[in-house]
Design a protein around this motif. Sequence first.
Motif, mmCIF file in Angstrom:
data_model
loop_
_atom_site.group_PDB
_atom_site.id
_atom_site.type_symbol
_atom_site.label_atom_id
_atom_site.label_comp_id
_atom_site.label_asym_id
_atom_site.label_seq_id
_atom_site.Cartn_x
_atom_site.Cartn_y
_atom_site.Cartn_z
ATOM 1 N N ASN A 83 29.961 30.768 55.621
ATOM 2 C CA ASN A 83 28.834 30.311 54.814
ATOM 3 C C ASN A 83 28.177 31.464 54.044
ATOM 4 O O ASN A 83 26.959 31.658 54.112
ATOM 5 C CB ASN A 83 27.822 29.590 55.709
ATOM 6 C CG ASN A 83 26.969 28.623 54.933
ATOM 7 O OD1 ASN A 83 27.328 28.224 53.835
ATOM 8 N ND2 ASN A 83 25.843 28.253 55.499
ATOM 9 N N GLN A 84 29.002 32.260 53.349
ATOM 10 C CA GLN A 84 28.568 33.397 52.525
ATOM 11 C C GLN A 84 27.990 34.560 53.339
ATOM 12 O O GLN A 84 27.329 35.431 52.793
ATOM 13 C CB GLN A 84 27.571 32.972 51.447
ATOM 14 C CG GLN A 84 28.147 32.099 50.347
ATOM 15 C CD GLN A 84 29.275 32.765 49.581
ATOM 16 O OE1 GLN A 84 30.429 32.380 49.731
ATOM 17 N NE2 GLN A 84 28.954 33.742 48.777
ATOM 18 N N VAL A 85 28.196 34.591 54.661
ATOM 19 C CA VAL A 85 27.747 35.700 55.501
ATOM 20 C C VAL A 85 28.983 36.437 56.019
ATOM 21 O O VAL A 85 29.807 35.854 56.734
ATOM 22 C CB VAL A 85 26.867 35.223 56.677
ATOM 23 C CG1 VAL A 85 26.507 36.394 57.593
ATOM 24 C CG2 VAL A 85 25.615 34.535 56.167
ATOM 25 N N LEU A 86 29.097 37.708 55.636
ATOM 26 C CA LEU A 86 30.191 38.562 56.080
ATOM 27 C C LEU A 86 29.740 39.283 57.342
ATOM 28 O O LEU A 86 28.705 39.961 57.334
ATOM 29 C CB LEU A 86 30.545 39.577 54.988
ATOM 30 C CG LEU A 86 31.664 40.554 55.327
ATOM 31 C CD1 LEU A 86 33.007 39.841 55.285
ATOM 32 C CD2 LEU A 86 31.649 41.723 54.356
ATOM 33 N N SER A 87 30.494 39.146 58.428
ATOM 34 C CA SER A 87 30.166 39.810 59.695
ATOM 35 C C SER A 87 31.285 40.760 60.077
ATOM 36 O O SER A 87 32.462 40.391 60.053
ATOM 37 C CB SER A 87 29.976 38.784 60.816
ATOM 38 O OG SER A 87 28.897 37.946 60.539
ATOM 39 N N ILE A 88 30.899 41.972 60.429
ATOM 40 C CA ILE A 88 31.834 42.998 60.873
ATOM 41 C C ILE A 88 31.450 43.348 62.299
ATOM 42 O O ILE A 88 30.308 43.742 62.558
ATOM 43 C CB ILE A 88 31.745 44.253 59.985
ATOM 44 C CG1 ILE A 88 31.927 43.882 58.519
ATOM 45 C CG2 ILE A 88 32.764 45.293 60.435
ATOM 46 C CD1 ILE A 88 31.475 44.960 57.564
ATOM 47 N N SER A 116 26.014 42.228 59.766
ATOM 48 C CA SER A 116 26.198 41.035 58.946
ATOM 49 C C SER A 116 25.503 41.212 57.600
ATOM 50 O O SER A 116 24.430 41.807 57.534
ATOM 51 C CB SER A 116 25.622 39.807 59.649
ATOM 52 O OG SER A 116 26.329 39.556 60.839
ATOM 53 N N PHE A 117 26.137 40.658 56.551
ATOM 54 C CA PHE A 117 25.628 40.771 55.194
ATOM 55 C C PHE A 117 25.776 39.430 54.491
ATOM 56 O O PHE A 117 26.833 38.807 54.561
ATOM 57 C CB PHE A 117 26.411 41.829 54.399
ATOM 58 C CG PHE A 117 26.458 43.166 55.071
ATOM 59 C CD1 PHE A 117 25.431 44.074 54.890
ATOM 60 C CD2 PHE A 117 27.509 43.506 55.904
ATOM 61 C CE1 PHE A 117 25.462 45.307 55.511
ATOM 62 C CE2 PHE A 117 27.553 44.731 56.531
ATOM 63 C CZ PHE A 117 26.525 45.633 56.333
ATOM 64 N N THR A 118 24.727 39.001 53.814
ATOM 65 C CA THR A 118 24.803 37.793 53.004
ATOM 66 C C THR A 118 25.385 38.175 51.650
ATOM 67 O O THR A 118 24.845 39.042 50.960
ATOM 68 C CB THR A 118 23.408 37.163 52.821
ATOM 69 O OG1 THR A 118 22.896 36.855 54.124
ATOM 70 C CG2 THR A 118 23.478 35.901 51.987
ATOM 71 N N LEU A 119 26.479 37.530 51.286
ATOM 72 C CA LEU A 119 27.166 37.862 50.044
ATOM 73 C C LEU A 119 26.575 37.080 48.881
ATOM 74 O O LEU A 119 26.170 35.925 49.048
ATOM 75 C CB LEU A 119 28.656 37.531 50.158
ATOM 76 C CG LEU A 119 29.436 38.270 51.242
ATOM 77 C CD1 LEU A 119 30.895 37.857 51.196
ATOM 78 C CD2 LEU A 119 29.304 39.768 51.090
#
Length: 158
Positions: A83-88, A116-119
């Motif tokens: 959902n447009q959230v990139l998690s590492i 986590s980052f919202t793209l």
Amino acid sequence: MSNLVTVPKNGSLTNTTSNVNFPLWSNWIDDLFNRDLPSVFTSNFNTGITLPKVNIKETADAFMVEMAVPGLKKSDFHIDLDNQVLSISTETKEDKEEKNSNYTRREFGYASFKRSFTLPETVDDDKINANYTDGILSILLPKKEEAKQKPARNIKIS
């Protein structure tokens, strides 16, 4: 305490004219709460490592995420997009046991982190790729064609 008390020649510590050499109680309290906490309180208690720092760079065609995480393997990383959230994230466990005729020593360790980052909606999530080389995790987030900067052009007047 950075101020030294000067002792008069008569040997008395009492100074009837001023208390300049003695910090106020409120100054001690302020100093206690305003100083940086020791690193033991700011690091991850379970691992002894801190949250890795991230560099994010934008170009005309993509975003580039770089994270310095030396000492890991590619297989240690989990990169998810939801959902447009990139998690590492990563999670490593170490369990070591040594036996000798007189003793047994067992040590174990656990390390993990998650960033986590919202793209932005301009990222083409079907073309995201990641690379881990020399302790640097690099994630390329290409922009959608309509979001890419187009070169300047000359428009002729008809």
